[in-house]
Design a protein around this motif. Sequence first.
Motif, PDB file in Angstrom:
ATOM      1  N   ILE A 266       0.839  -1.206   0.000  1.00  0.00           N
ATOM      2  CA  ILE A 266       0.000   0.000   0.000  1.00  0.00           C
ATOM      3  C   ILE A 266       0.872   1.253   0.000  1.00  0.00           C
ATOM      4  O   ILE A 266       0.509   2.277  -0.568  1.00  0.00           O
ATOM      5  N   ILE A 267       2.054   1.178   0.635  1.00  0.00           N
ATOM      6  CA  ILE A 267       2.982   2.317   0.612  1.00  0.00           C
ATOM      7  C   ILE A 267       3.414   2.606  -0.818  1.00  0.00           C
ATOM      8  O   ILE A 267       3.501   3.757  -1.239  1.00  0.00           O
ATOM      9  N   LYS A 268       3.667   1.546  -1.586  1.00  0.00           N
ATOM     10  CA  LYS A 268       4.083   1.718  -2.979  1.00  0.00           C
ATOM     11  C   LYS A 268       2.925   2.201  -3.847  1.00  0.00           C
ATOM     12  O   LYS A 268       3.119   2.992  -4.759  1.00  0.00           O
ATOM     13  N   TYR A 269       1.735   1.720  -3.548  1.00  0.00           N
ATOM     14  CA  TYR A 269       0.557   2.059  -4.363  1.00  0.00           C
ATOM     15  C   TYR A 269      -0.585   2.542  -3.455  1.00  0.00           C
ATOM     16  O   TYR A 269      -1.625   1.889  -3.349  1.00  0.00           O
ATOM     17  N   PRO A 270      -0.403   3.692  -2.778  1.00  0.00           N
ATOM     18  CA  PRO A 270      -1.383   4.142  -1.776  1.00  0.00           C
ATOM     19  C   PRO A 270      -2.749   4.488  -2.365  1.00  0.00           C
ATOM     20  O   PRO A 270      -3.747   4.515  -1.646  1.00  0.00           O
ATOM     21  N   PHE A 271      -2.811   4.766  -3.658  1.00  0.00           N
ATOM     22  CA  PHE A 271      -4.078   5.124  -4.307  1.00  0.00           C
ATOM     23  C   PHE A 271      -5.018   3.926  -4.419  1.00  0.00           C
ATOM     24  O   PHE A 271      -6.193   4.087  -4.735  1.00  0.00           O
ATOM     25  N   ILE A 272      -4.506   2.719  -4.152  1.00  0.00           N
ATOM     26  CA  ILE A 272      -5.353   1.520  -4.224  1.00  0.00           C
ATOM     27  C   ILE A 272      -6.246   1.421  -2.999  1.00  0.00           C
ATOM     28  O   ILE A 272      -7.408   1.029  -3.077  1.00  0.00           O
ATOM     29  N   ALA A 273      -5.702   1.786  -1.840  1.00  0.00           N
ATOM     30  CA  ALA A 273      -6.444   1.659  -0.584  1.00  0.00           C
ATOM     31  C   ALA A 273      -7.572   2.684  -0.509  1.00  0.00           C
ATOM     32  O   ALA A 273      -7.424   3.817  -0.940  1.00  0.00           O
TER      33      ALA A 273
ATOM     34  N   ARG B 148       2.904   6.153   8.254  1.00  0.00           N
ATOM     35  CA  ARG B 148       2.898   7.592   8.002  1.00  0.00           C
ATOM     36  C   ARG B 148       2.948   7.887   6.506  1.00  0.00           C
ATOM     37  O   ARG B 148       2.386   8.881   6.043  1.00  0.00           O
ATOM     38  N   GLU B 149       3.636   7.040   5.767  1.00  0.00           N
ATOM     39  CA  GLU B 149       3.706   7.213   4.315  1.00  0.00           C
ATOM     40  C   GLU B 149       2.302   7.157   3.706  1.00  0.00           C
ATOM     41  O   GLU B 149       1.961   7.947   2.832  1.00  0.00           O
ATOM     42  N   ILE B 150       1.524   6.196   4.139  1.00  0.00           N
ATOM     43  CA  ILE B 150       0.160   6.037   3.613  1.00  0.00           C
ATOM     44  C   ILE B 150      -0.717   7.188   4.085  1.00  0.00           C
ATOM     45  O   ILE B 150      -1.477   7.773   3.315  1.00  0.00           O
ATOM     46  N   PHE B 151      -0.591   7.531   5.384  1.00  0.00           N
ATOM     47  CA  PHE B 151      -1.367   8.654   5.912  1.00  0.00           C
ATOM     48  C   PHE B 151      -1.046   9.949   5.165  1.00  0.00           C
ATOM     49  O   PHE B 151      -1.931  10.757   4.892  1.00  0.00           O
ATOM     50  N   SER B 152       0.231  10.159   4.846  1.00  0.00           N
ATOM     51  CA  SER B 152       0.618  11.412   4.182  1.00  0.00           C
ATOM     52  C   SER B 152      -0.028  11.525   2.807  1.00  0.00           C
ATOM     53  O   SER B 152      -0.385  12.617   2.371  1.00  0.00           O
ATOM     54  N   PHE B 153      -0.180  10.398   2.124  1.00  0.00           N
ATOM     55  CA  PHE B 153      -0.863  10.409   0.819  1.00  0.00           C
ATOM     56  C   PHE B 153      -2.330  10.802   1.006  1.00  0.00           C
ATOM     57  O   PHE B 153      -2.866  11.648   0.282  1.00  0.00           O
ATOM     58  N   ILE B 154      -2.975  10.177   1.984  1.00  0.00           N
ATOM     59  CA  ILE B 154      -4.397  10.438   2.231  1.00  0.00           C
ATOM     60  C   ILE B 154      -4.620  11.909   2.602  1.00  0.00           C
ATOM     61  O   ILE B 154      -5.516  12.569   2.061  1.00  0.00           O
ATOM     62  N   ILE B 155      -3.798  12.442   3.483  1.00  0.00           N
ATOM     63  CA  ILE B 155      -3.958  13.840   3.909  1.00  0.00           C
ATOM     64  C   ILE B 155      -3.618  14.801   2.767  1.00  0.00           C
ATOM     65  O   ILE B 155      -4.246  15.854   2.629  1.00  0.00           O
ATOM     66  N   ALA B 156      -2.655  14.440   1.938  1.00  0.00           N
ATOM     67  CA  ALA B 156      -2.330  15.277   0.772  1.00  0.00           C
ATOM     68  C   ALA B 156      -3.547  15.403  -0.136  1.00  0.00           C
ATOM     69  O   ALA B 156      -3.864  16.490  -0.635  1.00  0.00           O
TER      70      ALA B 156
END
Length: 348
Positions: A9-16, A71-79
């Motif tokens: 999910i870190i590599k492809y956070p847009f999937i989650a 945090r990597e995944i969270f940062s994508f979501i918050i962005a």
Amino acid sequence: MLNLGTDEIIKYPFIAEAKEYLKDKGFTLEQFVNDPDHKLIIDMAYERIKSAANGKIYLNKNINKPSFLPREIFSFIIAVVLLKLSNADVLIKKFALSEARRAEKHLEKDLEAKINIHSDNIRKQLEYKKSQQELAIKIIKELFSINIQKNNDYFIISVPDYLKHSIHFHELEWKLVNRYVHHGFVFLTPHETVRLLRQKINYYIFSRIQSIKVGNIKHSLQNYINNINIMTKKFNVASTVSTVYPPCIKHALHVLDDGENLSHFGRLMLATFLLGKKKSVNEIVTLFKKAPDYNEKITLYQIQHLAGISGSKTKYNCPSCKKIKIHNLCFATSECNNIVNPFQFKRK
């Protein structure tokens, strides 16, 4: 359905699914952005947006530290939340392209999955390589409905699928006649496979961002939103379309004005035409600001090269209508009156 672990999910956070991921971790979006302890992650999200705005791919040096993984995944979501609250359409497109390129790097790495021949654990590496390749192929199939198969060191795609996705490429190496084709399948390297999907990945991420709904949490992030709005202003450039410009040039300007990417040949056509119309290098560079992949230094260098200011010092002329037709950028009307070069528009 794709069931991915944290690493994937870190590599492809847009999937989650953003809200589902937060919920699984014990958060609501409202709680997350209102908690001062999470300011570091909001700062990471803002840096992620800044990287995209500057035409760069976001890279966190702490990516391999276990504590930084969620945090990597969270940062994508918050962005994504910050961009939605800011209504920054230009930055959303730049962010989608930046994340698409980031995903490309991971997909290519997973398809290649190189092994260290000097290692004692060759068997374990081969098993890992196979699992990574299978995951990448599964992601491509489930997200983009494209069937790709492994064939020795190559990946093969059916001719109809290849033609459907290579239509946006105008370089000679992408023409079907220049590809190795066997039994109805086109053979591609890992890099070519992923490059072929860039537009698909970009559109997928962009559409996912557009579909996300955020609640009334704007006040909690107002400072970040204000900074994003300031960041957006430098890309808000209105292009002036002259009535003496031919349809191909008007179309190119409209593409840029809509915040879309223009093909390499389209950029060459537009820049050389405007240089011929005595537009300055800086005036032309400004027109490209809305392009999702805009990079000021690279754009400036390329326009200067076409103008004969740098490089070989050769000034390039606007391509002929014949070449423009070959690249599917001709939108001729009766006003064109069978001209052979855009410069002849309304002069013939």
